[in-house]
Design an enzyme around this catalytic site. Structure first.
Site, mmCIF file in Angstrom:
data_model
loop_
_atom_site.group_PDB
_atom_site.id
_atom_site.type_symbol
_atom_site.label_atom_id
_atom_site.label_comp_id
_atom_site.label_asym_id
_atom_site.label_seq_id
_atom_site.Cartn_x
_atom_site.Cartn_y
_atom_site.Cartn_z
ATOM 1 N N ASP A 10 0.847 -1.199 0.000
ATOM 2 C CA ASP A 10 0.000 0.000 0.000
ATOM 3 C C ASP A 10 0.876 1.241 0.000
ATOM 4 O OD1 ASP A 10 -2.438 -1.440 0.009
ATOM 5 O OD2 ASP A 10 -2.231 -1.796 2.147
ATOM 6 N N LYS A 32 0.568 -7.814 -3.085
ATOM 7 C CA LYS A 32 -0.772 -7.315 -3.401
ATOM 8 C C LYS A 32 -0.675 -5.874 -3.885
ATOM 9 C CE LYS A 32 -4.076 -5.904 -0.327
ATOM 10 N NZ LYS A 32 -4.909 -4.769 -0.757
ATOM 11 N N ASP A 59 -5.745 -6.345 -6.435
ATOM 12 C CA ASP A 59 -6.908 -6.136 -5.560
ATOM 13 C C ASP A 59 -7.688 -4.908 -6.022
ATOM 14 O OD1 ASP A 59 -8.620 -6.023 -3.357
ATOM 15 O OD2 ASP A 59 -7.109 -5.170 -2.019
ATOM 16 N N LEU A 60 -8.463 -5.051 -7.104
ATOM 17 C CA LEU A 60 -9.184 -3.900 -7.655
ATOM 18 C C LEU A 60 -10.694 -3.954 -7.384
ATOM 19 C CD1 LEU A 60 -7.283 -3.447 -11.059
ATOM 20 C CD2 LEU A 60 -6.858 -2.318 -8.867
ATOM 21 N N LYS A 61 -11.172 -5.067 -6.859
ATOM 22 C CA LYS A 61 -12.567 -5.200 -6.385
ATOM 23 C C LYS A 61 -13.587 -4.678 -7.400
ATOM 24 C CE LYS A 61 -11.393 -4.720 -1.442
ATOM 25 N NZ LYS A 61 -10.015 -4.204 -1.445
ATOM 26 N N ASP A 64 -19.691 -3.957 -11.331
ATOM 27 C CA ASP A 64 -20.403 -3.181 -12.363
ATOM 28 C C ASP A 64 -21.374 -4.135 -13.060
ATOM 29 O OD1 ASP A 64 -21.086 -1.243 -14.397
ATOM 30 O OD2 ASP A 64 -19.128 -0.320 -14.108
ATOM 31 N N ILE A 65 -21.978 -3.728 -14.149
ATOM 32 C CA ILE A 65 -22.877 -4.645 -14.843
ATOM 33 C C ILE A 65 -22.033 -5.776 -15.450
ATOM 34 C CG2 ILE A 65 -24.661 -2.912 -15.284
ATOM 35 C CD1 ILE A 65 -23.614 -2.772 -18.193
ATOM 36 N N THR A 119 -14.974 -5.541 5.589
ATOM 37 C CA THR A 119 -14.919 -5.555 7.060
ATOM 38 C C THR A 119 -15.243 -4.182 7.640
ATOM 39 O OG1 THR A 119 -12.535 -5.421 6.763
ATOM 40 C CG2 THR A 119 -13.408 -7.526 7.474
ATOM 41 N N ARG A 211 0.937 -3.394 7.023
ATOM 42 C CA ARG A 211 1.777 -2.605 7.926
ATOM 43 C C ARG A 211 2.701 -3.380 8.860
ATOM 44 N NH1 ARG A 211 -3.341 0.904 9.227
ATOM 45 N NH2 ARG A 211 -4.167 -1.142 8.661
HETATM 46 O O1 C5P Z 1 -1.745 -2.950 6.844
HETATM 47 P P1 C5P Z 1 -2.709 -4.076 6.950
HETATM 48 O O2 C5P Z 1 -2.072 -5.401 7.326
HETATM 49 O O3 C5P Z 1 -3.927 -3.763 7.801
HETATM 50 O O4 C5P Z 1 -3.212 -4.272 5.436
HETATM 51 C C1 C5P Z 1 -4.230 -5.166 5.087
HETATM 52 C C2 C5P Z 1 -4.522 -5.060 3.618
HETATM 53 O O5 C5P Z 1 -5.660 -5.839 3.336
HETATM 54 C C3 C5P Z 1 -4.820 -3.645 3.138
HETATM 55 O O6 C5P Z 1 -4.344 -3.538 1.791
HETATM 56 C C4 C5P Z 1 -6.340 -3.577 3.190
HETATM 57 O O7 C5P Z 1 -6.860 -2.694 2.250
HETATM 58 C C5 C5P Z 1 -6.709 -5.016 2.820
HETATM 59 N N1 C5P Z 1 -8.023 -5.438 3.270
HETATM 60 C C6 C5P Z 1 -8.396 -5.440 4.601
HETATM 61 N N2 C5P Z 1 -9.645 -5.854 4.970
HETATM 62 C C7 C5P Z 1 -10.520 -6.269 4.045
HETATM 63 C C8 C5P Z 1 -10.156 -6.286 2.695
HETATM 64 C C9 C5P Z 1 -8.887 -5.861 2.342
HETATM 65 O O8 C5P Z 1 -7.604 -5.071 5.464
HETATM 66 N N3 C5P Z 1 -11.694 -6.711 4.424
#
Ligand code: C5P
Length: 232
Positions: A10, A32, A59-61, A64-65, A119, A211
């Site tokens: 990230d 990722k 991870d672009l989620k 759309d249609i 989440t 992180r």
């Molecule tokens: O820094 P951290 O370990 O929290 O990063 C978790 C990664 O997983 C981030 O890129 C976050 O956007 C992604 N993510 C998440 N929870 C989700 C879906 C994706 O933390 N439900």
């Protein structure tokens, strides 16, 4: 398949991302790439990291249609990512179309997984904003079953849900789980977390870790610790 640590890169741009990956020298962690980096740098960032020998979860989620998602997935499949994803909330028809778009003329394709409920969405937001009244764990399981019905390979979910997803959808259905922290580490904004060892115990197939690795003074040591705890 599975049982690997995916490092969530990230970072705002290519310079920071490549400098981070350079620290791993010979090692090639599964990476990722999310929206921020992809929108900043475009598809070339995927090609470049892939060319360096990393596997990639893009991870672009998408949501759309069905026709639009099918065409977008056809474009993404040419980038040769290893895993791509979409929102299960886009319906079974959208997920089926995505799978069709993702499949190359020779029959190969990246793995396709679905986000069930984010989440960041809790029971209250689901009820008041989305008018979904069932308990959130039932909604997550229903979406996972829809993903399976559409022929997808798995879901992104909390490690707390991994066991239930496997019970409902089978052991081969992948659970890719963020929300992982070391026992002695900072939790940050994640609400419900598990350690890599606990995630292993509940059957997560891949853990997505950001992180605890990227913000560490020694990211390579943190990555190796994570890998050791998750795979040993
Ligand atoms: O820094 P951290 O370990 O929290 O990063 C978790 C990664 O997983 C981030 O890129 C976050 O956007 C992604 N993510 C998440 N929870 C989700 C879906 C994706 O933390 N439900």
């Amino acid at each position: 398949m599975g049982k690997d640590v995916i490092v969530a890169c990230d970072f705002p741009g290519k310079t920071e991302t490549l400098a981070f990956l350079d620290r791993f020298e010979g090692r090639k962690p599964f990476v990722k790439i999310g929206m921020e980096l992809f929108y900043a740098e475009g598809p070339d960032i995927v090609r470049e990291i892939k060319a360096r020998g990393h596997r990639i979860f893009l991870d672009l989620k998408l949501h759309d249609i069905p026709n639009t998602v099918k065409k977008a997935m056809a474009v993404l499949s040419r980038l040769d990512a290893d895993i791509v994803n979409l929102h299960a909330g886009g319906t079974v028809a959208m997920m089926e179309a995505a799978l069709e778009g993702l499949t190359r003329p020779d029959g190969t394709r990246p793995l396709l997984i679905a986000v069930t409920q984010l989440t960041s969405t809790d029971q209250k937001a689901m009820e008041t904003d989305l008018l979904i009244r069932e308990p959130i764990d039932q909604v997550v399981m229903h979406y996972a079953l829809n993903a399976k019905k559409a022929g997808l390979d798995g879901v992104v979910c909390s490690p707390l849900e991994a066991q239930k997803v496997h019970e409902a959808c089978g052991e081969a259905f992948l659970t890719v789980t963020p929300g992982v922290r070391f026992a002695d580490g900072e939790i940050g904004d994640q609400k419900r977390v598990m350690t890599p060892a606990e995630a292993k115990r509940v059957g997560s197939d891949y853990i997505v870790v950001g992180r605890p690795i990227t913000a560490s003074d020694d990211p390579v040591a943190a990555y190796e610790r994570c890998l050791r705890e998750f795979t040993d």
